[in-house]
Design a protein around this motif. Sequence first.
Motif, short mmCIF file in Angstrom:
data_model
loop_
_atom_site.label_atom_id
_atom_site.label_comp_id
_atom_site.label_asym_id
_atom_site.label_seq_id
_atom_site.Cartn_x
_atom_site.Cartn_y
_atom_site.Cartn_z
N ALA A 173 -4.82 1.00 2.69
CA ALA A 173 -3.39 0.98 3.05
C ALA A 173 -2.93 2.21 3.94
N LEU A 215 -1.83 1.62 7.87
CA LEU A 215 -0.70 1.38 8.30
C LEU A 215 0.21 2.36 8.93
N ALA A 271 -1.90 -0.82 13.97
CA ALA A 271 -0.74 -1.67 13.70
C ALA A 271 -0.99 -3.08 15.26
N ASN A 316 -1.36 -10.01 7.07
CA ASN A 316 -0.33 -9.63 5.97
C ASN A 316 1.01 -9.04 6.57
N ALA A 317 2.01 -9.13 5.77
CA ALA A 317 3.44 -8.95 6.36
C ALA A 317 3.62 -7.50 6.68
N TYR A 318 2.81 -6.67 6.03
CA TYR A 318 2.99 -5.26 6.11
C TYR A 318 2.64 -4.71 7.45
N ALA A 319 1.33 -5.48 7.94
CA ALA A 319 0.93 -4.96 8.97
C ALA A 319 1.79 -5.46 10.15
N TRP A 320 2.25 -6.41 10.13
CA TRP A 320 3.27 -7.19 11.19
C TRP A 320 4.64 -6.17 11.21
N LEU A 321 5.07 -5.93 9.72
CA LEU A 321 6.21 -4.94 9.96
C LEU A 321 5.92 -3.61 10.45
N SER A 322 4.74 -2.90 10.19
CA SER A 322 4.39 -1.88 10.81
C SER A 322 4.45 -1.91 12.42
#
Length: 285
Positions: free
Chosen positions: A228, A231, A237, A252-258
């Motif tokens: 984790a 990120l 990223a 995953n969504a967290y990778a795209w958000l970062s």
Amino acid sequence: MLDQPIPSPPGTASPHRVFDAQQPERLSRAFADIREGVERWRLAWALARSDIRNRYRGSVLGPLWLTLSTAIMLLAMGFLYSRLFKLELANYLPWLAVSLILWNMISQVVGEACTCFTSAEGVVQRFPLPYSLYAIRSVMRNMLIAAHNLPLIAIVLLIFGVAPGWGLLLLPFGLLLFTINALSVSLLLGMICARFRDVGPIMGSIVQIAFFVTPIIWKPELIGEHSALLLLNPFHAVLESLRAPIIEHGGNAYAWLSACIYTLILAGISGAFFVRFRDRLAFWV
């Protein structure tokens, strides 16, 4: 005040206007520069192609030497690290091929961003071209060079029967994020390195360190619950926004958000720096 009208003498048709040097129109001039640079993308494309031809003048294979050397590196590293990490070659080599080729493109963009203005010193000082044109030229040149290695990805995926899936539809968005990041870092580092020439070697060292702390030759699951923390790595990223649609079914969504957050931060810093110091660039180079 900016563009303050002066009372006209009797008999004149229109008032004269003066420009206050203490309040220059930096923002509008910077936006006009970027807009003009984008409008002249054909010139940037022609200059990028000319750079590649000049770089490999006299070579038999030209840029294909990069494809050949990358293929040899993939085979050597694939067999070695699949044994070291105890991973199946069929699962590891496609990951390595996508990761290494994309990382080479990212590292080349960062490396040549430091010289995108200083390498064109004579042109910058003699011709009234938009400064953003040189950043676009640098990005296009490195993307053209990286395109020579794209067939290797297709060949490896075909050999091992790996299908990208519907996640491939996210690739255009990943390319958009990468392009914004590449242009932003080219403008920012290009200006900083024009003013402080020792920043270039420092960035080279940072990129070398980032290669080892970014999951390129190793997979995130190898570090377990600490994955984790990846990120927090902006290189990861940006890389993931390109790699996930090809090999990870979208990611995953967290990778795209970062990736989106880091893109906005970098674009904001680069834009602010360009607005503030654009007029000094001709003196720095």
